[in-house]
Design a protein around this motif. Structure first.
Motif, short mmCIF file in Angstrom:
data_model
loop_
_atom_site.label_atom_id
_atom_site.label_comp_id
_atom_site.label_asym_id
_atom_site.label_seq_id
_atom_site.Cartn_x
_atom_site.Cartn_y
_atom_site.Cartn_z
N LEU A 133 0.83 -1.20 0.00
CA LEU A 133 0.00 0.00 0.00
C LEU A 133 0.87 1.26 0.00
O LEU A 133 0.61 2.21 -0.74
N LEU A 134 1.89 1.26 0.82
CA LEU A 134 2.78 2.42 0.89
C LEU A 134 3.49 2.66 -0.44
O LEU A 134 3.60 3.80 -0.91
N SER A 135 3.97 1.60 -1.04
CA SER A 135 4.72 1.75 -2.29
C SER A 135 3.80 2.18 -3.44
O SER A 135 4.27 2.82 -4.40
N ALA A 136 2.50 1.87 -3.34
CA ALA A 136 1.55 2.24 -4.40
C ALA A 136 1.01 3.65 -4.24
O ALA A 136 0.33 4.17 -5.14
N MET A 137 1.29 4.29 -3.11
CA MET A 137 0.82 5.66 -2.89
C MET A 137 1.57 6.64 -3.79
O MET A 137 2.69 6.40 -4.23
N HIS A 138 0.94 7.80 -4.00
CA HIS A 138 1.67 8.91 -4.59
C HIS A 138 2.81 9.28 -3.63
O HIS A 138 2.63 9.29 -2.41
N ARG A 139 3.95 9.59 -4.16
CA ARG A 139 5.12 9.83 -3.30
C ARG A 139 4.88 10.99 -2.33
O ARG A 139 5.39 10.98 -1.20
N LYS A 140 4.09 11.99 -2.74
CA LYS A 140 3.80 13.12 -1.85
C LYS A 140 2.92 12.68 -0.68
O LYS A 140 3.10 13.15 0.45
N THR A 141 1.99 11.78 -0.92
CA THR A 141 1.15 11.25 0.15
C THR A 141 2.00 10.49 1.16
O THR A 141 1.86 10.65 2.37
N ARG A 142 2.87 9.65 0.65
CA ARG A 142 3.77 8.88 1.52
C ARG A 142 4.66 9.82 2.35
O ARG A 142 4.85 9.61 3.55
N TYR A 143 5.16 10.85 1.71
CA TYR A 143 6.01 11.83 2.41
C TYR A 143 5.21 12.52 3.52
O TYR A 143 5.71 12.72 4.63
N ASN A 144 3.97 12.92 3.22
CA ASN A 144 3.15 13.64 4.20
C ASN A 144 2.80 12.76 5.41
O ASN A 144 2.73 13.25 6.54
N ILE A 145 2.59 11.47 5.18
CA ILE A 145 2.33 10.55 6.30
C ILE A 145 3.55 10.50 7.21
O ILE A 145 3.43 10.61 8.45
N ARG A 146 4.70 10.35 6.63
CA ARG A 146 5.93 10.26 7.44
C ARG A 146 6.23 11.58 8.16
O ARG A 146 6.69 11.58 9.30
N LEU A 147 5.94 12.69 7.50
CA LEU A 147 6.12 14.00 8.13
C LEU A 147 5.20 14.14 9.34
O LEU A 147 5.63 14.58 10.41
N SER A 148 3.94 13.74 9.18
CA SER A 148 2.98 13.84 10.27
C SER A 148 3.39 12.96 11.45
O SER A 148 3.31 13.37 12.62
N GLU A 149 3.86 11.77 11.15
CA GLU A 149 4.37 10.88 12.21
C GLU A 149 5.55 11.53 12.93
O GLU A 149 5.62 11.54 14.17
N LYS A 150 6.48 12.06 12.16
CA LYS A 150 7.69 12.67 12.73
C LYS A 150 7.36 13.86 13.62
O LYS A 150 8.01 14.08 14.66
N LYS A 151 6.33 14.62 13.25
CA LYS A 151 5.95 15.81 14.02
C LYS A 151 5.12 15.48 15.26
O LYS A 151 4.77 16.37 16.04
N GLY A 152 4.79 14.20 15.45
CA GLY A 152 4.11 13.78 16.68
C GLY A 152 2.60 13.83 16.64
O GLY A 152 1.96 13.84 17.70
N VAL A 153 2.00 13.84 15.46
CA VAL A 153 0.53 13.75 15.37
C VAL A 153 0.11 12.35 15.81
O VAL A 153 0.73 11.35 15.45
N SER A 154 -0.94 12.28 16.60
CA SER A 154 -1.46 10.99 17.08
C SER A 154 -2.92 10.84 16.67
O SER A 154 -3.61 11.82 16.38
#
Length: 320
Positions: A133-154
């Motif tokens: 699923l992650l590899s099939a995402m648009h790269r910007k979507t995947r980047y935004n998920i990782r950014l949100s995780e890194k910034k501490g969104v729960s």
């Protein structure tokens, strides 16, 4: 008087003939949501077909019927018979607006009309690994998920305890995007009636937060092996944290963990659309892997032509 057995038999029938998207709209519990809003709900059945029907008011004491994602049946002719039965038994209605579940049903004095439920949606197949699923995402979507995780969104999942937070975000979203918001009681009814008991659809709220501040919230609905994104809202603040991206990813992960097979994004603009109310959110939804699914357009089957023409004229005058 309705019984638990009646509900069970009805929902089993709906699941046996479920459309690819929106089966919950024919569930007994969705009928209860409409009854709590003061609408009359009818259920017609034959051996091979059935429909849950909502009576909608018109001026001068008239009404019309609305069948969301139905009728349902074993074949098109069975579904047509339900509409014929409705016309015979309830002659006072001006017309019936129905959304064919699989294919257009042909009648004279029938017209295509505006969609109430989305006729095109985006569905993610959950029967693959998270890595796929992650590899099939648009790269910007995947980047935004990782950014949100890194910034501490729960993300947390709940029910009525999260309704206030959801509604406050919904008011903010409605003002920003200029759409009409349901009353809070409507969302409360969804959570109360569709609580997952005895095989019923299960509605719940998912909330994304950062340092105790609500950033995004969804009302989701699980039924028939599908998790449907029914309503969503987000804050104007902290948009750089990309909370909606992580919220949906957590919901996809959770859906997989409980054995659901599909994630229905509940509406995108058709590919050829240049003007459509969902154009703005379609790019976001298509950032996640999936495929488009199209349903037949909504139809008006006219019972009383003069009343129907008057209805169309009044709607045109009102600009609706």
């Amino acid at each position: 008087m309705e019984t638990a057995h009646d509900k069970k038999i009805w929902n089993e029938f709906v699941l046996a003939h479920a459309p690819v998207s929106g089966a919950f709209l024919q569930s007994w519990e969705w009928g209860r949501v409409n009854e709590r809003a003061g609408r009359e709900v009818l259920r017609l059945r034959t051996k091979n077909a059935g429909a849950q029907i909502i009576r909608m008011p018109l001026p001068f004491g008239r009404s019309y019927f609305y069948i969301p994602r139905g009728p349902l049946g074993a074949q098109a002719e069975s579904e047509r018979n339900i509409l014929r039965m409705l016309k015979q038994q309830y002659r006072s209605a001006a017309f019936v607006r129905y959304e064919p579940a699989r294919e257009e049903l042909y009648f004279t004095w029938q017209f295509k009309t505006r969609d109430i439920q989305p006729s095109t949606t985006w569905i993610t197949n959950l029967n693959v690994s998270e890595e796929s699923l992650l590899s099939a995402m648009h790269r910007k979507t995947r980047y935004n998920i990782r950014l949100s995780e890194k910034k501490g969104v729960s993300v947390k999942i709940g029910g009525a305890d999260l309704l206030d937070a959801f509604y406050l975000l919904s008011r903010e979203t409605a003002k920003r995007d200029r759409f009409r918001l349901h009353k809070k009681e409507h969302y409360s009814s969804i959570l109360k009636c569709m609580n997952g008991s005895d095989g019923a659809p299960r509605a719940f709220i998912a909330l994304a937060e950062h340092n105790g501040i609500s950033l995004a919230a969804n009302i989701m609905l699980d039924w028939n092996g599908t998790r449907t994104y029914l309503h969503g809202a987000s804050s104007d603040s902290f948009r750089h944290l990309m909370a909606p991206h992580l919220l949906h990813w957590r919901l996809i992960q959770d859906a997989k963990s409980v054995g659901l097979q599909k994630y229905d994004w509940w509406g995108i603009a058709p590919n050829d659309a240049t003007k459509h109310p969902l154009l703005g959110v379609t790019r976001f939804k298509k950032g996640f892997p999936g495929a488009p699914v199209s349903m037949p357009k909504a139809m008006d089957l006219v019972f009383h032509p003069l009343w129907y023409l008057a209805y169309r004229f009044l709607r045109k005058l009102s600009g609706k």
